[in-house]
Design a protein around this motif. Structure first.
Motif, short mmCIF file in Angstrom:
data_model
loop_
_atom_site.label_atom_id
_atom_site.label_comp_id
_atom_site.label_asym_id
_atom_site.label_seq_id
_atom_site.Cartn_x
_atom_site.Cartn_y
_atom_site.Cartn_z
N UNK A 112 0.84 -1.21 0.00
CA UNK A 112 0.00 0.00 0.00
C UNK A 112 0.86 1.25 0.00
N UNK A 113 1.88 1.27 0.85
CA UNK A 113 2.74 2.44 0.92
C UNK A 113 3.55 2.62 -0.38
N UNK A 114 3.98 1.48 -0.97
CA UNK A 114 4.70 1.56 -2.24
C UNK A 114 3.80 2.16 -3.33
N UNK A 115 2.52 1.74 -3.35
CA UNK A 115 1.59 2.29 -4.34
C UNK A 115 1.37 3.79 -4.12
N UNK A 116 1.28 4.19 -2.82
CA UNK A 116 1.13 5.62 -2.51
C UNK A 116 2.30 6.41 -3.06
N UNK A 117 3.52 5.87 -2.88
CA UNK A 117 4.70 6.58 -3.35
C UNK A 117 4.78 6.60 -4.88
N UNK A 118 4.30 5.54 -5.52
CA UNK A 118 4.27 5.53 -6.98
C UNK A 118 3.31 6.60 -7.50
N UNK A 119 2.24 6.83 -6.82
CA UNK A 119 1.27 7.85 -7.23
C UNK A 119 1.77 9.25 -6.90
N UNK A 120 2.41 9.35 -5.68
CA UNK A 120 2.85 10.66 -5.23
C UNK A 120 4.14 10.49 -4.44
N UNK A 121 5.24 10.98 -4.99
CA UNK A 121 6.56 10.81 -4.37
C UNK A 121 6.65 11.49 -3.01
N UNK A 122 5.73 12.41 -2.74
CA UNK A 122 5.73 13.12 -1.46
C UNK A 122 4.83 12.47 -0.42
N UNK A 123 4.32 11.28 -0.74
CA UNK A 123 3.38 10.62 0.17
C UNK A 123 4.05 10.19 1.48
N UNK A 124 5.35 9.94 1.43
CA UNK A 124 6.07 9.55 2.65
C UNK A 124 5.90 8.07 2.97
N UNK A 125 6.52 7.66 4.05
CA UNK A 125 6.51 6.24 4.44
C UNK A 125 5.81 5.99 5.78
N UNK A 126 5.00 6.96 6.20
CA UNK A 126 4.38 6.88 7.53
C UNK A 126 3.53 5.63 7.71
N UNK A 127 2.74 5.28 6.68
CA UNK A 127 1.85 4.12 6.78
C UNK A 127 2.65 2.85 7.08
N UNK A 128 3.73 2.66 6.33
CA UNK A 128 4.51 1.43 6.47
C UNK A 128 5.31 1.43 7.77
#
Length: 388
Positions: A112-128
């Motif tokens: 999920x976090x990897x997909x977030x980062x693929x969509x938006x590089x600024x999404x961060x890694x907080x979820x993971x």
């Protein structure tokens, strides 16, 4: 340094089974809480996509998120349904099922976090990283599994998102993995230490209980314990009868005076060993005085058997040697069998009377008495003597 590190990581073989049971018990509660929180969160996310999103499932992005929410919800629901049936299985299988669910949740958060980062590089890694720290804090793993889990997670996550992270984010992610691993390893070490201490305390308690029941020198039952057992046998199965022997060493003081107290202690220990040998079918053998021993059977022995056992123990004790030198240990034996419901005090009194009759008859003898109680509770004596 290496040995200390290995000692920190290793789960001692003596407590591996306990550690496995402890982990399964603790993780069962942790997983229940995690799954309930996840189920509530994913139901909310599914409702948010279906009810409050303008595009609902009309876009690919929403369908991907919706599929991921449903996948995680399915994982936790299946676990909640299987949780109780799994308790009937072996602990090793419960452990395997628990860690399968943990790894699936771990991988789900990673994807999920990897997909977030693929969509938006600024999404961060907080979820993971939140999931990473949560697993380290709430799930008890062995050191080996922790190394595999977090090491595998770090490598896979780097392959998925390394190109989207800045050097600062890379550093923070590496530190988070290191902290999570340290927390997990420390948790396992503390659990291991606690289990070892619990085992030591249990062993000490068992030893103390044994010491409270036994004579320190001979290892036989002490007087209080032997009397307690005898009373229990007399009360629980009076129809089977009961037999008591009292073995007293004749002129034992002369052994101490002639050969010294170390020899006297040796004679007492040897007497205990020979009592165990001769009275191997007895339900209790105890030291009830300085040089006095008692043996109990939870059945009424015949006169012939009782006198034969008395003769055998007299002969066995006469063979005791000190420094390869015969010291001519002699004993007198009193025996009493009963087939009626009587008290231990009554049986003891009659057995003691037989012992002193053997001593009056010249020592080194066995005297037997069959105790019968009539309606007036008066004993009818059927005394039989055996002279060596």
């Amino acid at each position: 340094m290496k040995s200390k590190l290995l000692a920190f990581l290793r789960i001692p073989a003596s407590i591996r089974s306990d550690f496995l049971n402890d982990s399964v018990r603790k993780n069962d509660v942790s997983l229940l809480v995690i799954c309930l929180v996840v189920a509530a969160s994913e139901l909310y996310n599914i409702a948010r996509v279906l009810l409050w999103s303008k595009s609902k499932l009309g876009t690919l992005n929403n369908r991907i998120y919706f599929g991921m929410y449903c996948t995680l919800l399915a994982i936790v629901v299946i676990w909640l349904l299987l949780r109780k049936p799994l308790r009937k299985m072996k602990v090793s299988k419960q452990w395997g099922a628990q860690y399968t669910v943990i790894m699936l949740i771990f991988l789900w958060n990673m994807c999920l976090n990897a997909y977030d980062l693929h969509r938006n590089a600024n999404a961060g890694t907080t979820v993971f990283t939140t999931a990473l720290l949560g697993i380290a804090a709430f799930i008890q793993m062995s050191s080996l599994f922790s190394l595999i889990c977090f090491g595998f997670g770090y490598v896979v996550y780097q392959l998925l998102v390394a190109s989207f992270l800045s050097s600062g984010q890379e550093l923070n992610l590496t530190i988070t993995f290191a902290v999570s691993l340290a927390v997990s390893l420390t948790r396992a070490h503390h659990a291991s230490v606690n289990l070892q201490q619990q085992n030591q305390i249990s062993q000490i308690n068992v030893k103390l209980q044994e010491l409270a029941k036994t004579d320190r020198l001979t290892g036989l039952l002490n007087k209080i314990t032997l009397e307690f057992y005898a009373e229990q046998y007399l009360q629980c199965a009076p129809n089977k009868g009961f037999t008591l022997f009292i073995v007293d060493l004749d002129d034992f003081k002369s052994v101490n005076d002639q050969y010294g107290h170390p020899c006297g202690d040796w004679v007492l220990v040897e007497t205990a060993e020979r009592l165990r040998l001769v009275f191997s079918q007895a339900v209790g053998i105890g030291r009830i005085g300085g040089d006095e021993f008692a043996v109990i059977f939870n059945r009424a022995l015949t006169q012939e058997t009782s006198l034969a056992l008395g003769t055998q123990i007299i002969q066995e004790l006469s063979r005791i040697c000190w420094a390869d030198h015969p010291i001519h240990v002699c004993c007198s034996v009193g025996a009493c069998a009963c087939t009626s419901c009587v008290s231990y005090d009554t049986v003891y009194m009659e057995t003691d009377r037989m012992l002193y009759q053997a001593k009056r008859n010249g020592k080194g003898q066995c005297c037997f008495h069959h105790l019968v109680m009539d309606d007036s509770m008066r004993s009818q004596n059927e005394d039989q003597n055996f002279v060596r």
